[in-house]
Design a protein around this motif. Structure first.
Motif, mmCIF file in Angstrom:
data_model
loop_
_atom_site.group_PDB
_atom_site.id
_atom_site.type_symbol
_atom_site.label_atom_id
_atom_site.label_comp_id
_atom_site.label_asym_id
_atom_site.label_seq_id
_atom_site.Cartn_x
_atom_site.Cartn_y
_atom_site.Cartn_z
ATOM 1 N N ARG A 27 0.814 -1.216 0.000
ATOM 2 C CA ARG A 27 0.000 0.000 0.000
ATOM 3 C C ARG A 27 0.846 1.265 0.000
ATOM 4 O O ARG A 27 0.296 2.362 -0.075
ATOM 5 N N VAL A 48 -4.630 -0.063 -3.435
ATOM 6 C CA VAL A 48 -4.578 -1.315 -2.670
ATOM 7 C C VAL A 48 -5.436 -1.123 -1.427
ATOM 8 O O VAL A 48 -5.065 -0.419 -0.500
ATOM 9 N N THR A 49 -6.598 -1.741 -1.446
ATOM 10 C CA THR A 49 -7.568 -1.622 -0.360
ATOM 11 C C THR A 49 -7.825 -2.999 0.246
ATOM 12 O O THR A 49 -7.321 -4.014 -0.244
ATOM 13 N N GLN A 75 3.283 -0.574 4.335
ATOM 14 C CA GLN A 75 2.762 0.783 4.386
ATOM 15 C C GLN A 75 3.854 1.704 4.919
ATOM 16 O O GLN A 75 4.758 1.283 5.641
ATOM 17 N N ILE A 93 -7.665 -3.063 6.308
ATOM 18 C CA ILE A 93 -6.608 -3.937 5.783
ATOM 19 C C ILE A 93 -6.206 -4.985 6.821
ATOM 20 O O ILE A 93 -6.093 -6.185 6.526
#
Length: 916
Positions: A261, A267-268, A415, A476
């Motif tokens: 992400r 990107v979920t 992330q 997420i």
């Protein structure tokens, strides 16, 4: 008479080139073919004879092309680059087979060579090697990045051509068969020519997932089990007492696609869910197909082949009640296994598989139950005189289930630490207004986070509203928790924190994992690895200190116990290179690894390094075997992960045999590095001091050009295809992290890719020439001898120079000067390109001095041959691309010109092979 080993390669290249030429003549007309042939002949003449007249004629022809002619030329030479790649891959396979057929000694990078080397060293015996693999981990991790310029349709066409070449090579054909094979190749090349090279729409994350999954069907699901079997058989041949020993699942393929992400808003949680289900479908479809085939093979009647009680019980439970199979217990058992797996398919994917089971059955609770049933088949065959039947399809399927489970490949979550920080700050502020988390210093942040980790109380409430960013991040992690329950904990094993600066970055992630139940304080349970990613030069210098402070926290050490006292650390090659240049990045990584080894040893924690290497040298690429062997002592402790990025995935794993070779290389290098005898003599201090001096000087030269030269940013954007790359439909992520043209904000991937396209390759060498000049000026007497000794005796330094040798050979400053002409400011152009040219000359001179080579790549004849074969077909693409860029920027939007630029980007990337 000495056999010309490369003759078959040249023959294949000529054949494919002739078929492509015939296709162009048939499809575009004789005039188009004649034009392309004139360009080809002049380019070959220039490269072969260094003929300036040929170069001038070539440039005159290319500069005078019409728009339609330009597209035809770009397409022809781009497709030739693709065909040359296929021929080269086939030649590698051909030579490998020739070595094996001749009974040659095992080659470096092979499993056989690795096993022989380890055993000969006395580091361990065969049984010890098998035991070592029980806790080992070797994992290439597929990542989708904005350098993958290949469409899957093009890859499919190329797969057909590769298969046809392979069949011609291995089979003795009758005249009719040879003609039919040639006709099939002609059809395949025509299909390739008529297949659109470019995407008409931007790639979605799910498209990227689908592209990544294609390599599992082509290569991984088949070749990984074969590789395991080969290694087991090798160990058994060495020690017959190991017969029947099955190695742990130490070699696994991972993925970032659908879980990365960082900088990708697409990107979920929904995308992650979809990626996981798509992966499961590929695994289950493979198992069902193999079971169907296995059922047809295990046709033994009970009257002729015995069966164990466990096998008979498995057959009895089968829903298959056909009277035709009543005396075939193995078939009945397989039919029952198939029915249970089909039911599992329905449970996990909410629809039926393509081929239905004979009847309904109970689904498997997990992949372990499926593995147990297959083991029952295996043991029964062994016990009843049918050992040979365990070594075929059943062996491959049993291994596949143990490696791929129901999840296929673990998906890493990644992330940026800034996002975690904002989310945690919002959760804390909402739960307790006035907390003001982001205003606290590092000590204050850690104290608050540790307080939260000491309690099982959640921070988030379903009754409160949060920002879209916070809701998305929590979703997420909740999706990851669901994946563990659905597919098993192997589905998601790692959460990576980009831009890790300090301990609080890791504790923030821990708090978010607690919110989803992936970290449970009362049980001292942690279901995923918390992985820091150190990216910039400063981050790498601070990495050991951060980990030292982290390991000093009792709460974290308790959680680490749940992960087997193993901590993974990811090192970023791309951003450190963009930050400090090639030489300084490599040195900072080497030093960071050594410091981490010492810190981990002091705390009694096992280190697993995750190398964020790209395909290009500017992003940490280069030959994997040498790169792993060049790691500092203790940095590879049987565990290593590394990224496989962009178009490199296709180059390494698109062909099953080439893929098998690349997997072997990773395993072989890991074994040799982990189990080599301890180095009695540490790296001489003179080497380390010299490397530091070189790094300091290279860093200064690189930063001076890239970050301290006024106008450099403008030079970069005008002299490369970065603007056009940003617009190309080659990835789901934007080229820059922010809406700016600043070098700091640009992603490292398009940064390197752009310099490769214009043949400067600056991120792979700039600064080295200046560094060596400065060092030799300070050490006029013995400086060169010391550098030459470092090259001979220090694998780290030798690998650096070898990679730089490759990059410099692929660069071409004459071509690069044409791109520089696109810069409108003449003074700026002359200043910056003049510095680039001078540094290039100094770097080539320094490299040849140190290595003792007369020319670049004298020490790598295979690559030198490859460049000689392909560059006459690559250079015209660069010349045309420059002209297209000029027209595009001067005359505005023309779809045909833009299309031509994008095709040329594709062709140049294919010709260079490891450009991004």
């Amino acid at each position: 008479m000495t056999q010309d080993k490369d003759a078959p390669l040249r023959e294949d290249i000529r054949l494919l080139g002739r078929l492509l030429g015939d296709t162009v003549r048939d499809q575009q007309g004789a005039a188009a073919f004649g034009l392309i042939e004139r360009i080809r002949q002049n380019s070959v003449r220039f490269h072969r004879d260094d003929d300036d007249g040929a170069r001038r004629e070539l440039e005159d022809i290319l500069d005078a092309l019409s728009r339609e002619q330009t597209i035809q030329v770009v397409r022809a030479f781009s497709y030739f680059s693709h065909l040359a790649n296929i021929a080269e891959d086939q030649h590698h396979i051909r030579r490998s087979r020739a070595h094996l057929i001749a009974g040659s000694a095992p080659r470096e990078g092979s499993l056989a060579h690795a096993v022989d080397t380890v055993l000969a060293s006395g580091a361990t015996d065969a049984a010890g090697l098998a035991a070592f693999l029980d806790t080992a981990l070797v994992s290439p991790v597929l990542t989708a990045h904005p350098t993958e310029v290949q469409r899957k349709s093009i890859l499919n066409c190329e797969t057909v051509i590769a298969r046809l070449l392979d069949e011609r090579d291995r089979m003795q054909l009758t005249p009719d068969e040879a003609e039919a094979a040639l006709e099939a190749l002609r059809r395949a090349v025509l299909t390739l020519w008529q297949t659109r090279m470019l995407r008409t729409a931007k790639l979605s994350v799910i498209d990227e997932v689908n592209n990544g999954l294609s390599y599992f069907g082509t290569t991984f699901l088949h070749e990984l089990p074969r590789l395991y079997a080969s290694l087991e058989d090798r160990l058994t041949a060495t020690d017959p007492g190991l017969d029947g020993t099955e190695l742990a699942a130490f070699l696994q393929v991972g993925s970032w696609i659908g879980g990365d992400r960082d900088g990708n808003p697409f990107v979920t949680a929904e995308v992650l869910d979809k990626a996981l289900s798509m992966q499961a479908a590929v695994a289950l479809d493979h198992y069902l197909a193999e079971l169907h085939a296995l059922g047809s093979q295990l046709s033994m009647s009970q009257g002729f082949a015995g069966a164990s009680d466990a096998l008979l019980a498995l057959a009895e439970r089968s829903p298959d009640k056909s009277p035709h199979r009543s005396d075939e217990p193995y078939r009945l058992a397989v039919s029952g296994i198939y029915a249970r797996l089909a039911a599992t398919y329905r449970r996990l994917l909410d629809h039926d598989p393509a081929r239905h089971a004979v009847a309904d059955a109970e689904p498997y609770a997990g992949a372990g139950e499926l593995a147990d049933d297959l083991d029952t088949l295996h043991r029964s065959l062994l016990a009843n005189g049918s050992a040979a039947l365990t070594r075929g399809r059943l062996r491959q399927l049993r291994r596949a289930v143990r490696v791929f489970g129901f999840h296929l490949a673990p998906i890493d979550l990644r992330q940026n630490s800034d996002v975690h920080e904002r989310v945690v700050a919002e959760l804390l502020e909402t739960a307790c207004p006035g907390t003001d988390y982001r205003a606290r210093d590092e000590a204050g942040r850690c104290a608050l986070l540790l307080e939260e980790l000491a309690t099982a109380r959640p921070l988030a409430s379903p009754h409160l509203a949060y920002s879209a960013e916070t809701e998305g991040e929590l979703a997420i992690f909740r999706s990851a928790r669901r994946a563990h329950l659905r597919y098993g904990t192997a589905a998601i094993r790692n959460c990576i924190i980009s831009k890790t600066d300090d301990v609080s970055d890791l504790l923030e992630l821990a708090v978010l994992l607690k919110e989803a139940g992936l970290l449970r304080p009362l049980e001292k349970a942690l279901d995923v690895n918390i992985v820091p990613l150190f990216e910039t030069i400063g981050d790498l210098e601070n990495a050991a200190g951060v980990m030292d402070r982290l390991f000093s926290l009792p709460i974290y050490r308790e959680l680490l116990a749940a992960r087997g006292q193993t901590q993974e650390v990811m090192l970023g090659y791309s951003d450190s290179n963009k930050d400090g240049g090639f030489l300084t990045s490599g040195w900072a990584l080497y030093k960071a690894e050594g410091e981490l080894v010492a810190i981990f040893a002091r705390h009694g924690v096992r280190l697993c390094l995750f190398h964020g290497r790209g395909g290009s040298v500017g992003r940490g690429g280069g030959p994997s075997y040498q790169a792993i062997l060049a790691q500092p002592e203790g940095a590879v402790q049987g565990q290593i992960r590394l990224t496989e990025q962009g178009e490199v995935i296709g180059a390494k794993y698109g062909n099953p045999e080439v893929g098998r070779r690349n997997l072997e290389v990773l395993v072989a290098a890991t074994l040799e590095t982990s189990l080599r005898p301890a180095d009695a003599s540490p790296t001489p201090m003179a080497f380390l001091d010299t490397m530091q001096a070189l790094s300091d000087a290279a860093f200064s030269a690189y930063r001076s050009l890239v970050y301290d030269t006024e106008g450099f940013e403008r030079y970069f954007w005008e002299s490369t295809v970065i603007s056009e790359i940003a617009a190309l439909n080659i990835g789901s992520r934007p080229a820059s992290r922010k809406k700016s043209t600043a070098i700091e904000d640009l992603r490292a991937i398009p940064w390197v890719f752009s310099w490769a396209q214009c043949r400067v390759m600056l991120p792979g060498w700039y600064g080295f020439g200046s560094a060596v000049q400065a060092f030799l000026a300070q050490h006029p007497g013995d400086g060169l001898a010391l550098l030459q000794r470092m090259f001979r005796e220090w694998s780290f330094f030798a690998t650096l120079l070898s990679n730089m040798d490759m990059v410099l050979a692929k660069s071409d400053l004459a071509i690069a000067s044409r791109y520089a002409d696109l810069v409108k400011d003449v003074a700026l152009r002359e200043e910056i390109f003049g510095r680039i040219r001078a540094e290039h000359q100094a770097t080539v001179h320094a490299l040849l001095q140190i290595t003792g080579q007369r020319e670049l790549l004298d020490g790598n004849p295979l690559l030198k041959r490859s460049i000689r074969n392909r560059f006459p077909y690559l250079d015209p693409l660069n010349h045309v691309q420059v002209e297209l860029l000029r027209r595009h920027r001067e005359h505005g939007e023309d779809p045909r010109i833009r299309n031509g630029i994008h095709i040329s980007i594709n062709g140049i990337a294919a010709g260079l092979r490891n450009s991004g």
